[in-house]
Motif scaffolding. Sequence first.
Motif, PDB file in Angstrom:
ATOM      1  N   SER A 126      13.142  29.677  19.697  1.00 33.06           N
ATOM      2  CA  SER A 126      13.397  29.700  21.183  1.00 33.06           C
ATOM      3  C   SER A 126      14.410  30.396  22.135  1.00 33.06           C
ATOM      4  O   SER A 126      16.109  29.685  21.106  1.00 33.06           O
ATOM      5  CB  SER A 126      12.391  28.774  22.041  1.00 33.06           C
ATOM      6  OG  SER A 126      11.308  29.000  21.244  1.00 33.06           O
ATOM      7  N   GLU A 127      14.285  31.496  22.567  1.00 30.97           N
ATOM      8  CA  GLU A 127      15.881  31.219  23.278  1.00 30.97           C
ATOM      9  C   GLU A 127      15.799  31.039  24.546  1.00 30.97           C
ATOM     10  O   GLU A 127      14.784  30.653  24.871  1.00 30.97           O
ATOM     11  CB  GLU A 127      16.226  32.910  23.351  1.00 30.97           C
ATOM     12  CG  GLU A 127      17.065  33.983  22.047  1.00 30.97           C
ATOM     13  CD  GLU A 127      16.872  35.174  22.984  1.00 30.97           C
ATOM     14  OE1 GLU A 127      17.708  35.170  23.556  1.00 30.97           O
ATOM     15  OE2 GLU A 127      15.983  36.007  21.774  1.00 30.97           O
ATOM     16  N   VAL A 128      17.140  30.088  24.983  1.00 33.79           N
ATOM     17  CA  VAL A 128      16.718  29.083  25.813  1.00 33.79           C
ATOM     18  C   VAL A 128      17.260  30.387  27.554  1.00 33.79           C
ATOM     19  O   VAL A 128      18.587  30.589  27.458  1.00 33.79           O
ATOM     20  CB  VAL A 128      19.007  28.358  25.835  1.00 33.79           C
ATOM     21  CG1 VAL A 128      17.803  27.572  27.488  1.00 33.79           C
ATOM     22  CG2 VAL A 128      17.807  27.357  25.306  1.00 33.79           C
ATOM     23  N   ILE A 129      16.785  29.958  28.813  1.00 35.95           N
ATOM     24  CA  ILE A 129      17.026  31.040  29.742  1.00 35.95           C
ATOM     25  C   ILE A 129      17.423  29.931  30.740  1.00 35.95           C
ATOM     26  O   ILE A 129      16.717  28.478  31.921  1.00 35.95           O
ATOM     27  CB  ILE A 129      15.847  31.015  30.137  1.00 35.95           C
ATOM     28  CG1 ILE A 129      15.451  32.048  28.720  1.00 35.95           C
ATOM     29  CG2 ILE A 129      16.091  31.725  31.468  1.00 35.95           C
ATOM     30  CD1 ILE A 129      13.662  33.001  29.282  1.00 35.95           C
ATOM     31  N   GLY A 130      18.612  30.199  31.430  1.00 38.56           N
ATOM     32  CA  GLY A 130      19.847  29.108  32.135  1.00 38.56           C
ATOM     33  C   GLY A 130      18.823  29.391  33.691  1.00 38.56           C
ATOM     34  O   GLY A 130      18.048  29.929  33.573  1.00 38.56           O
ATOM     35  N   ASN A 131      18.847  27.642  34.355  1.00 38.54           N
ATOM     36  CA  ASN A 131      18.067  27.264  35.463  1.00 38.54           C
ATOM     37  C   ASN A 131      18.722  28.091  36.064  1.00 38.54           C
ATOM     38  O   ASN A 131      19.368  26.362  37.044  1.00 38.54           O
ATOM     39  CB  ASN A 131      17.070  26.222  35.581  1.00 38.54           C
ATOM     40  CG  ASN A 131      15.647  26.261  36.624  1.00 38.54           C
ATOM     41  OD1 ASN A 131      17.071  26.734  37.479  1.00 38.54           O
ATOM     42  ND2 ASN A 131      15.525  25.698  36.661  1.00 38.54           N
ATOM     43  N   PRO A 132      19.140  28.470  37.110  1.00 34.90           N
ATOM     44  CA  PRO A 132      20.787  28.572  38.580  1.00 34.90           C
ATOM     45  C   PRO A 132      20.076  27.125  39.185  1.00 34.90           C
ATOM     46  O   PRO A 132      20.917  27.128  40.112  1.00 34.90           O
ATOM     47  CB  PRO A 132      20.672  29.551  38.936  1.00 34.90           C
ATOM     48  CG  PRO A 132      19.384  30.524  38.117  1.00 34.90           C
ATOM     49  CD  PRO A 132      18.895  29.815  37.208  1.00 34.90           C
ATOM     50  N   ILE A 133      18.867  26.857  39.511  1.00 29.44           N
ATOM     51  CA  ILE A 133      18.434  26.699  40.722  1.00 29.44           C
ATOM     52  C   ILE A 133      18.040  24.985  40.258  1.00 29.44           C
ATOM     53  O   ILE A 133      18.509  23.834  41.165  1.00 29.44           O
ATOM     54  CB  ILE A 133      17.270  26.970  41.065  1.00 29.44           C
ATOM     55  CG1 ILE A 133      17.390  28.756  41.766  1.00 29.44           C
ATOM     56  CG2 ILE A 133      16.937  26.478  42.525  1.00 29.44           C
ATOM     57  CD1 ILE A 133      18.751  29.264  42.619  1.00 29.44           C
TER      58      ILE A 133
END
Lengths: 240, 240
Positions: A126-133
């Motif tokens: 998996s590629e991580v998707i950042g969570n800005p919130i």
Amino acid sequence: MNNRAIKKGKDATIINIGDELLRGDIADTNSFWLAKMLFSHGVTVTKIMVVGDDEDEISEALKSCNSDFVFVSGGLGPTHDDVTREGVAKGVGKSLTRNKEAERILTAKYGLTGILLKMADMPIGSEVIGNPIGTAPGFKVDNVIVMPGVPEELRGMFEPIASSFRDDNAIMVEEWVLTDKPEHEILDVLNEAVRTFTDVTIGSYPYLTGDGQTYKVRIKLVSRDTDTLKRAKKWLEESL
Amino acid sequence: MNNRAIKKGKDATIINIGDELLRGDIADTNSFWLAKMLFSHGVTVTKIMVVGDDEDEISEALKSCNSDFVFVSGGLGPTHDDVTREGVAKGVGKSLTRNKEAERILTAKYGLTGILLKMADMPIGSEVIGNPIGTAPGFKVDNVIVMPGVPEELRGMFEPIASSFRDDNAIMVEEWVLTDKPEHEILDVLNEAVRTFTDVTIGSYPYLTGDGQTYKVRIKLVSRDTDTLKRAKKWLEESL
């Protein structure tokens, strides 16, 4: 009524996960928002599914998809029955492992330890998707993009990853035509419009007005070509 | 988080049909409303699907269901791509025929003729469901209940047929507990509650407050037994 002649570009399935959606506790605003956003990014949504917090149901839903992209949301929290990670792993046929990058983010940024680090478990590769919130990271595995269910978090995650699926050649423009006539009285005109403007998708949506007695119809015109769209709109307005 | 221990009674799948839903033109308020109503009538919704105005996609969606009831809405109008009747007929493996009762209603009440009478076409063996608000009749065939997509019409059709699936022995009562603590701080208490109150379904729903910074958690307790429910609520309020 809807002319489905135009269907090019990539397509997508949306899977939203949560028992609370199946009970009607919470409206599924995520699918609605995602569908609108994907359309505006040139991606055609062909199916939306809502399933419960159940590993096998999530896995089965995922296996049933044959679209270019699958957007999954919900069930990424730390509680014992947030099982989206497990369900997606099973659905794509990969084992679930602790993602080092996600673990680093959760440890360094939020000081998480113990059971809370399960939010870093992702299908292998998996590629991580950042969570800005919020806290729980999303991830992308194969053609599956997994995001949290909290609407603000999902929305915060969307634009940063949109370049990976956005298709400028598939983006459509739209126009609306309104009429006071009931749908059955404009059938012939609609049918002629569909035959005449083959590059325009024409959808007619009857709705009940505030008095609860009268129907009006909203007609939506969608095309990849602005000039054709304008001609179709003008023709419809004159013919109705 | 959600304790799924309680799952008795009949279950249902909701299929909502319409390209406009897949494009994000219109929010799928029908599924949300139906899910809430079915829950309050003792029926557990296990899956919601939204598919386009396409005969094969409707048929495939229907064939994929293995629930006690399937509630279908949308695509019953008179225009050429309202194909729900055709899709449902294919999905249940019955031919589409002019239903005499539906034809009688449409002719006598609305004076319809010609192509508009296609609204009376139903899978063979269908029972007509009257439409107190609008024109297109609904129908029930096998375990599949088909209703219009206009929300007022769907809602007007629901209560008159609810006695055919309502299950008083499966109806659950609910209570809510609110907390200012973030979900990860109340994990131990939630887990203990799940272990202690096995007859209560416990769901925790984090949400972002108006400031966009603070999470609160709504905890929903659901049970078939009012006394157990009250005990669980009291215990949670004291433990949090």
